[in-house]
Design a protein around this motif. Sequence first.
Motif: not given
Length: 438
Positions: A235-253
Motif C-alpha cells: 500500500r505504501e508503494q501504491g501497489v494494487i492488492c488483489i485478494a484471490d478469495e476464490v477458495m477462501t471466500g464464504f466461510g471456508r477459513t
Amino acid sequence: MPNSLKARDKQVIWHPYTPQKYMPDPIPIVKGEGCYLTDADGNRYIDAISSWWVTIHGHAHPYIAEKLYEQAKTLEQVIFAGFTHEPAVRLAERLLNVLPGQFSRIFYSDNGSTATEVALKMALQYWWNKDHKKRNKVLAFNNSYHGDTFGAMSVSDRSVFTRAFHEKLFEVVFIDTPAVGPANGREQSAVDSQQWASIPWDEVACIIYEPLVQGAGGMLMYEAAGLNALLKQCREQGVICIADEVMTGFGRTGKLFASSYMEEQPDIICLSKGLTGGTMALGVTACTHRIYEAFLQDDTLKTFFHGHSFTANPLACAAALASLDLLEKETCLRSIERIGQQHQQFAASLATAFPSATKNIRSLGTLFAFEIVQGKDEYLNTIGKVITQKALSKGVYIRPLGNTVYLMPPYCITENELNKVYEVIRELLGELQTIYPK
Ligand SMILES: Cc1ncc(COP(=O)(O)O)c(C=O)c1O
C-alpha cells in the motif's frame, strides 16, 4: 457393459486434470443430497471436499433449487451490456455489504479463473489508463495457484500444471509467502526483508495472493501478521492488492472472508466456488472506487473491454443470493465454528496416533490438511490416488493433492458424519503403515 454410462463416457468425454491413458473408470453419480453423493450402484459417499471446494451448503439444497426454478421461469439469461436485472443488482448490493474493505463495484464473470483474469486486467489497465506505463510488473507468491487461463497461469507458480506453456506465460516477480510476523512475538524475518528490498517497487502494478491458504499449491497455510505487513508495504508503494478469495471466500477459513483476518484490505477481490453454493458457474471481481475511477474517462480506449456471454447470468445470481441467505443463518455460522473445533481436536489426536506417518498437520476454519510421509512432497506423488480409491471403498470421497490429504467439507456435514470421515482417515493411515512399513 457396452452401453453403460462408463463405456459411453469413455467414448466421448475428456475429463479435467485426469491423465487420459490410464484413466480409471469414472464413477457415474446419479444423485447428490446434503454431504452425500450416490452412484449408479447405490453406493453413498460423503463428499468431504465439497466437489472441488464449491458446494458449501451440500448438494441439491432444496432452498437454492427452489430459487433457481423461480428464476428460470422468469428470466434465464440476458445480454449484460446495455441491460440489467434484479438478481445481478441485488447480489452486487449484498456482496458490497458483506465484503471486507471498501469495495464499490462488482464485475461479473464465469468462474475462478476468469475472476482472477479480470482482476489482473483491471489492475494492469488501471496504470495504463493513468499513463504510468512503467508500472506493469505483477507480484505473486511461490506455490500460488490462480486458475487455468493464460493470465491466471502466468501469475501461478510454475508447476506441473503450467509446464507445457512456460514460454508463453508473462513474466512475474515471485516471492515467498511471508514467513513470520509480529504475532509470533518476532519482527519481520530477515528473509522477508531481503526479498522485499529487492522488489522493483516503482514498476509493480499489483500483487495477487491467496490470503492465508494456498489451495492447489498444497493447502499451505501462512500467517495473517506476515501478510498484513506485506500488504502494508504494498500500500505504501501504491501497489494494487488483489485478494484471490476464490477458495477462501464464504466461510471456508472460519470468517466470511480470509481477508477479515488482516487489517490491510485489498483493492480488488476475486470470488467464485462457494459464491453460488456450488450450484452455478459464476465469478465476481469487486474493486474499490480508486480502481473504478481510473476507467471513468472520455477516451473510449480507456474502457474495460472485457465481458463474457454469460456475464451476470440471472440463474447464477439467483443461486448466489439464495446461498447468501443460507450462509447468513445462525445455524450455518454455528456449523462452520463446530467444524473448525472438530478439525482442531482431530489434528491433535492424529499427531499423537500417527507421529511418523503424518506431518504438518494443520487446520484453519473448515479447512484441514496434512502430508503423508511417503515418497516426495509433490503433486505427482501417486499415494493420493491410492488414498482416493481406498477412501471411496469406505464411503468417503477425498482427492489428495499428491501426498497432501485435505478436507473441505460442506457446512451441512453433521458431527457424526465428520467423525466418520476422520475414522476413515485413521483406518487408511493404519493400512498404509502395513503396506509401507517404516
Ligand atoms: C485460489 C483459486 N483461484 C482461482 C481458481 C480457479 O477457479 P476455477 O477452477 O473456477 O477456474 C482456483 C481453483 O481451484 C483457486 O483455488
